[in-house]
Write a protein that holds these residues in place. Structure first.
Motif, short mmCIF file in Angstrom:
data_model
loop_
_atom_site.label_atom_id
_atom_site.label_comp_id
_atom_site.label_asym_id
_atom_site.label_seq_id
_atom_site.Cartn_x
_atom_site.Cartn_y
_atom_site.Cartn_z
N ASN A 51 55.20 54.87 2.47
CA ASN A 51 56.43 54.34 3.02
C ASN A 51 56.54 52.86 2.69
OD1 ASN A 51 57.32 56.71 4.38
ND2 ASN A 51 55.75 56.35 5.90
N TYR A 52 57.70 52.46 2.20
CA TYR A 52 57.98 51.07 1.91
C TYR A 52 59.22 50.67 2.69
CZ TYR A 52 54.78 51.31 -2.02
OH TYR A 52 53.67 51.46 -2.80
N HIS A 53 59.10 49.60 3.42
CA HIS A 53 60.24 49.08 4.17
C HIS A 53 60.46 47.65 3.73
CE1 HIS A 53 62.98 48.23 7.43
NE2 HIS A 53 62.29 47.13 7.65
#
Length: 89
Positions: A51-53
């Motif tokens: 996950n990349y935010h």
């Protein structure tokens, strides 16, 4: 009792005869187990979720500029030098 290649000692076979001419059947000799090692590789696909935010910080920079506005004013000053009437004082 077996010694080396001569397996027919102690009269286990017919005396004075060649081993090929024996009528007596010999028990089979069990040899040691030979283990073959085969190395195999199994590839497995293991899915991973990464996950990349992205969080944005918007920085507003205000550069203040000043533009001079020149104004002027004038004042009229009247100074009267009155020598009087016909030179009288």
């Amino acid at each position: 009792m077996f010694f080396g290649r001569n397996r027919f000692m102690n009269n286990q076979c017919c005396p004075n005869q060649c081993p090929n001419e024996c009528e007596r059947q010999m028990d089979p000799i069990e040899e040691p187990t030979i283990t073959n090692c085969v190395e195999r590789e199994f590839y497995h696909e293991v899915p991973h979720i990464c996950n990349y935010h992205t969080h944005y910080i918007n920085k507003h920079i205000y550069k203040h500029t000043y533009t001079p506005q020149y104004t002027c004013s004038s004042e009229e000053v009247v100074c009267n030098i009155d020598p009087g009437c016909c030179g009288e004082r």
